[in-house]
Every structure is written in C-alpha cells, then in structure tokens.
Design a protein around this motif. Structure first.
Motif, PDB file in Angstrom:
ATOM      1  N   ASN A  93       0.833  -1.190   0.000  1.00  0.00           N
ATOM      2  CA  ASN A  93       0.000   0.000   0.000  1.00  0.00           C
ATOM      3  C   ASN A  93       0.871   1.244   0.000  1.00  0.00           C
ATOM      4  OD1 ASN A  93      -1.581   2.204   1.252  1.00  0.00           O
ATOM      5  ND2 ASN A  93      -3.161   0.666   1.145  1.00  0.00           N
ATOM      6  N   VAL A 136       0.265   4.483   0.705  1.00  0.00           N
ATOM      7  CA  VAL A 136       0.211   5.372   1.868  1.00  0.00           C
ATOM      8  C   VAL A 136       1.004   4.763   3.024  1.00  0.00           C
ATOM      9  CG1 VAL A 136      -1.300   6.427   3.554  1.00  0.00           C
ATOM     10  CG2 VAL A 136      -1.969   6.356   1.194  1.00  0.00           C
ATOM     11  N   LYS A 137       0.870   3.449   3.163  1.00  0.00           N
ATOM     12  CA  LYS A 137       1.601   2.804   4.236  1.00  0.00           C
ATOM     13  C   LYS A 137       3.101   2.877   3.993  1.00  0.00           C
ATOM     14  CE  LYS A 137       0.610  -0.536   7.526  1.00  0.00           C
ATOM     15  NZ  LYS A 137      -0.187  -1.664   7.879  1.00  0.00           N
ATOM     16  N   LYS A 138       3.484   2.777   2.740  1.00  0.00           N
ATOM     17  CA  LYS A 138       4.896   2.935   2.425  1.00  0.00           C
ATOM     18  C   LYS A 138       5.385   4.323   2.851  1.00  0.00           C
ATOM     19  CE  LYS A 138       5.513  -0.009  -1.596  1.00  0.00           C
ATOM     20  NZ  LYS A 138       6.707  -0.807  -1.416  1.00  0.00           N
ATOM     21  N   VAL A 177       4.144   6.142   5.269  1.00  0.00           N
ATOM     22  CA  VAL A 177       4.255   6.164   6.728  1.00  0.00           C
ATOM     23  C   VAL A 177       5.549   5.491   7.168  1.00  0.00           C
ATOM     24  CG1 VAL A 177       3.230   5.331   8.855  1.00  0.00           C
ATOM     25  CG2 VAL A 177       1.792   6.299   7.121  1.00  0.00           C
ATOM     26  N   LEU A 191       2.359  12.310  -1.144  1.00  0.00           N
ATOM     27  CA  LEU A 191       0.928  12.062  -0.993  1.00  0.00           C
ATOM     28  C   LEU A 191       0.167  12.568  -2.208  1.00  0.00           C
ATOM     29  CD1 LEU A 191       0.491  12.951   2.749  1.00  0.00           C
ATOM     30  CD2 LEU A 191       0.303  10.730   1.735  1.00  0.00           C
TER      31      LEU A 191
END
Lengths: 110, 139, 96, 120, 171
Positions: free
Chosen positions: D28, D30-32, D34, D93
C-alpha cells in the motif's frame, strides 16, 4: 516559606498524578465507549489542573506561571470541545454501538 | 448550522490566540525556542483549523489562494534579497554584518529577523497551499 | 518530586497507548490519542521543570493547541470523509 | 559498560528497521509513506542523540552562568530536515492521489497488473 | 517505540495515521529529553497536526482500507531487514558513547558557535543564530526545497479538476 510552597506543590502534583492515573485506568477498564469518555474527562480537568497548579507553585510570580496558566486555559477550552465533537460524531454514527442507557431504560421518562 | 455551535465558538476564541502565539514564536525565536519554521507551521495550523470548522470556502474568502501564491515566492525572495543587499553594501552574500554601518551586531540582528520572516512566510504559505490543494481536490 | 510525577505520567501514557492499540472502535482510538496528547503536555511541562530550564513551556503550549486541531481533523474526516465541507449545499446535515 | 553506552543507536536501528520493513514489504502506497516517515524519524533521533552531552542543557545561552550546552549543529540540521520532510511527504501524498485517479487503486500489485495489461 | 512496531501491523490505514500521530508525540518528548528544544517544537507542530491533516486529506481522496492483508513475501523482507540491522549494529561498536563529551563532533565547529555567538550575533538562542547566520546558505537551500515542493503539489493536484468542473457547469 519555602517548605510550605514545596509541600503545597508536592501535594498538588501527587493529587494530579492520582487523578491522571485514575483516568487512565478508567480509560483502559471501562466497558464501553461512553463510560470511557467519562474517565478521560478526569484526566483533562482535575489531573491536568492539579499538576499544572503544582508546577505553578514552583514557578512563582514569573512568565512561567503565566504560560502555565495559558496552557491550563487552552486545555480547559479545547478538551471539552473535542469531547463534545467526539461524542456527537459517535452518536450520529449508526455503526457505533449506542449507549446502554437507551437499550435498558424505556425512552418514555426522558 | 446551529447544532455546530460549540466548536465554532471555540474556534472563534482560539484562532486569534493561535495566530498571536505564532507571531510570538516567530519574533521571540532569538531568545527562546522558536523561529521561522515553527511559526510558519503554527500559523498554517490556525488557518487549517478555521478551514476545518468553517469550511474551505470561508477560509478561501479570508485568505485567497493568490495571496498564498504571492506569499510562497515572497518568502524566498525576502531571504535571497537580504543576501543581495549584503552584497550591494560591500559584504559577502548573506553576510548580515554590513546591513548596519554602525554596529555589525545590529546588522546581524536585522538580518536574522528578516531571514526568519522570509522562512516563516514561505513555510506558512506552503502549508496552507498544500492543504487547499488536498481539500479542494475532493469536490 | 518531579521525577515521581514524570514517572507516574509515563505509566498513565502507557495505559492510554494500550487503549489506543486495543480500541475496538475508531472513537476509542481517537479518545485515547486525545488523552495521550493531554498527558504529553503535562509530561513536557514537568520535564521542563525537571531539567531546571522551565522557560520551555512554549512547547507544551503548542502541543495543547495542535492536539486539538488534530482531533478535530480526524473527527471531521470520519464524519464527512472530506476536508472541504461545507460545500455549497443547503441541506447538508450539519450536526457534529 | 562498554556495550550499554550504545543503547541509543540500538533504539535507532530498531526503529529504522521497522520503517524499512514497511517500505519493502507492504504494497500500500500510503503505508509505504508512513514507513518512510518512521525511517526518517529514526535518523532524526540518531542525529539528536549524537548531539546530546551528559549533564548538558539546551543550547540557549544563559548570561553569566557556566554550564555545558548540547551541540547545536545537529539541532539545526534536523530542524530544517523535519520541515523539508513534511513538504516532500506531502509531495509524495499528492503523487499517491494522482495515482489513485489514474489507476483507481493505491496497491502496488494492482498497479503493476494494470500497467502490464496495458502494455500487452 | 512500541507505537511504531504496532503502527506497521494495523490494516486500517486510518488507525495507522493516528498511531503515527502518537509516535510523533513520543519522539518529540524524546527530543525534549535530549535537550533539542527547537527540534521538539518543530516535531510537535509538524508531526501531530499538519502531517496528520495531510495524510487524512490523502485518505479522503483515496481509500482507507489496505487490501493485501499480510506482506507478500514476509520471510524474505524480514531476512533482509534483520541482516541490515545486524550490519548496522556491528557498525555501532566504533561510534562514541551516548552523551560522551569527548565526541569528535563536539570539537569541530560547535564550540566556536557556542562561545562566539554572543559576541558576533548577539542573540542567545544558538540554534537560531546557526540556522540563520552561520549556515545561511543551508537554510536558503531548505527554504527553496519547501518552495519547490509546494510548486510540485500545486502542479500535481492544484485546482485543475475544479476548473474543469466549473466549465462543465457553465456549458
């Protein structure tokens, strides 16, 4: 005079830590969301108030005390607002379990 | 609108305090913790709060996007032109000592103040611009 | 005295973090994060006194403000799934 | 004693490995991001912990007192790095948003699958 | 520290973002402990507020469930991570100890900044004076990076779709 200030601030800090601890244990142990909210309120008002009061005793009549007072005012303004918004959002959410009060007592009396 | 009143009132009370505090951080950065970067972010956070509570349109009426686009470039321009001013007055680039011919220390003070101001303007405008982009995209 | 206070607050922070990790609903997590932020404010204030430089209350002040903004943002996201509300719709349900 | 003095580096390594694990193992986007942020923060902690001197205090000078100050140079570097970090993260993002608009997903595998289909 | 480990395990991206907020708060208090007040200030204002808001903005534009439940090749990734970590840990044995006043980094330029800042610049906050004066070029570069990032975001997602929608309404 110094020992009196130390004593007062120590008492206030102790009380503050006690209330923060009670709030945290309540936050962890209470059965559902709304009661947990009740426990979290203790941390925000009494706990924070007493700890900052204890620090204010140590600070004396300086800019530090003024800033501590400002922190206290901000905390007392923002956290009830956040709680209010949080509960409203939780109540409006159909997926969220409703408070126990609505299930157990008939809605006629209120 | 009337059910939404508690956060609205609180925002109305808090917003001036947040902006004032950002200015305090900006100009008190020489003596305590703080400076342009932090002040810019706090300033932007104030406007983000306003946009969250009152809606994007209200905030854009208060702070139109063209102001931000000017602000983004203006900050960098202030920073760079402080350096150029030092060069014109006979020093090296970004040497603030020559800004005040009487006392180099005052020149340094002035230079740092201006530079921090430039940084603050840029950071605040950039943060609000990015927020506008993300928030305006969804409609 | 300050050390004891700081340790107490740290323990409470761990409890709040446990709630944030366990929290069955999203609202539990938000509330835990909010309480955690409040405790961080207190911890920073106490730490400032502990290190003997109590002129750093600014940080605690910033926390108190930013934490509120973060909570409101999260709530807004949950409630409307969008950052740009209110749009120009007259009949938007407007109770948060 | 020789080994215990290094614990700050160990904390930093554990954190960095957490971030690294997220970046390489999760699909994912977005998780990357984070994970990348966790990675970044671990580097911040490394720098700041290098600047700390035992018994020192924050590098804001007190007139007339002789105290040890911590090293201000890492603080300056990290201070700017945090703000630049958030700016670049938001750029990432924004890229994620564009990818979502183009492909309709933010999972790396699905994006690969779609682009392979297009190339065939 | 535990937060980070937990943050990577959760599947709901929403919870991940919130835990990241907590993580940021914790690291900021760690910075206070390590005397980096300015850094803690920045981390507090950036990490807890603005970063959360931006990530939520992204989530609101995309989706907030992670689809693949577990890692694709967890063992391979874990192996790589453990090997890298072990190598780094081996490397730490040559690094000076935490809090040691005799580190080489404390004897290069830092004493000069600390001792002469009052005479040369005249402001007590050394971080500010180093930031703005001694390392002015550096900060100029950083400001330019932030500026460029804003331009990039504007180009990528700035208002383009809104204009087309307005055109649709007009036509």
């Amino acid at each position: 005079m110094s020992w009196l200030i130390d004593l007062l601030s120590g008492l206030a800090l102790l009380g503050g830590v006690f209330f923060v601890g009670v709030g945290s244990v309540g936050l962890l142990r209470m059965p559902d969301f709304y009661t947990r909210m009740h426990a979290a309120g203790i941390t925000d008002t009494l706990g924070a108030g007493l700890i900052l009061l204890g620090l204010m005793f140590q600070g004396g009549w300086t800019l530090i005390t003024a800033k501590l007072l400002l922190i206290l005012i901000f905390l007392w303004m923002t956290s009830p607002t956040a709680s209010h918004a949080l509960v409203k959002a939780a109540l409006a959410d159909p997926d969220n379990p409703q408070p126990l009060l609505h299930k157990e007592s008939p809605p006629s009396n209120s | 609108m009337k059910h939404y009143s508690v956060p609205r009132l609180m925002t109305k009370l808090l917003l001036p305090l947040i902006l004032l505090f950002a200015l305090y951080v900006q100009f008190h950065g020489d003596f305590g913790p703080g400076g342009g970067f932090q002040a810019g972010v706090i300033f932007a956070a104030g406007f983000i709060l306003h946009a969250l509570i009152y809606g994007l349109d209200q905030t854009q009426r208060l702070l139109p996007p063209w102001v931000l686009r000017i602000g983004v470039s203006l900050g960098v321009l202030i920073y760079a032109s402080v350096g150029v001013a030092g060069m014109l007055l006979g020093g090296a680039y970004l040497d603030y000592g020559v800004l005040d011919s009487h006392d180099p220390m005052h020149g340094q003070h002035l230079g740092i103040l201006l530079v921090e101001l430039g940084v603050g303007i840029t950071v605040a405008s950039v943060m609000v611009t990015i927020f506008y982009s993300f928030a305006g995209r969804g409609r | 005295m300050f050390v004891a206070t700081a340790l107490g607050i740290l323990v409470c922070m761990i409890l709040a973090m446990a709630r944030a990790l366990l929290g069955p609903t999203v609202y539990d997590r938000i509330m835990a994060v909010n309480a955690f932020g409040t405790k961080t404010v207190l911890l920073i204030a106490v730490l400032g006194f502990m290190s003997g430089r109590p002129d750093f209350m600014d940080i605690a002040l910033v926390y108190a403000l930013i934490n509120f903004i973060g909570t409101i943002a999260v709530l807004k996201f949950i409630r409307y799934g969008d950052m740009g509300w209110p749009r120009n719709m007259p009949d938007e349900p407007d109770d948060l | 004693m020789q080994i215990l003095g290094l614990y700050n580096y160990w904390i930093f390594i554990v954190l960095m490995m957490c971030g690294f694990y997220v970046v390489i193992s999760r699909g994912n986007l977005v998780k990357k991001l984070v994970g990348l942020n966790i990675f970044q923060t671990s580097v911040f902690i490394l720098y700041i912990s290098m600047g700390k001197i035992t018994g020192g205090t924050a590098p804001i000078l007190i007139a007339g007192k002789d105290v040890v100050y911590s090293n201000p140079v890492p603080h300056v570097l990290i201070l700017t790095a945090i703000v630049v970090g958030i700016a670049t993260t938001s750029l990432g993002l924004a890229l994620v948003v564009r990818i979502h608009e183009a492909y309709g997903t933010i999972e790396e595998d699905e994006i690969h699958a779609q682009s392979e289909e297009e190339s065939l | 520290m535990v937060t980070a480990v937990a943050a990577v395990r959760l599947r709901d991206l929403f919870a991940v973002v919130m835990l990241f907020g907590i993580y940021s708060l914790v690291s900021a208090s760690l910075f206070v402990v390590m005397d980096a007040v300015d850094v803690a200030f920045t981390e507090a204002s950036v990490g807890a507020g603005v970063a959360t808001v931006f990530m939520l903005g992204t989530l609101s534009l995309t989706t907030h469930r992670e689809k693949t439940p577990i890692a694709r090749k967890p063992l391979l990734s874990l192996l790589v991570v453990i090997i890298t970590g072990a190598a780094l840990m081996y490397g730490t044995y040559d690094i000076p100890h935490y809090g040691d006043a005799n580190d080489p980094i404390h004897h290069h330029v830092a004493p000069h900044y600390l001792e002469d800042s009052m005479e040369e610049i005249g402001i007590p906050n050394v971080v500010s004076s180093v930031l703005a004066s001694y390392r002015g070029y550096d900060t100029l570069g950083e400001t330019t990076v932030v500026f460029t990032a804003a331009i990039g975001v504007l180009i990528l997602i700035g208002g383009a779709r809104r204009r087309s929608k307005r055109d649709d309404e007009r036509s």
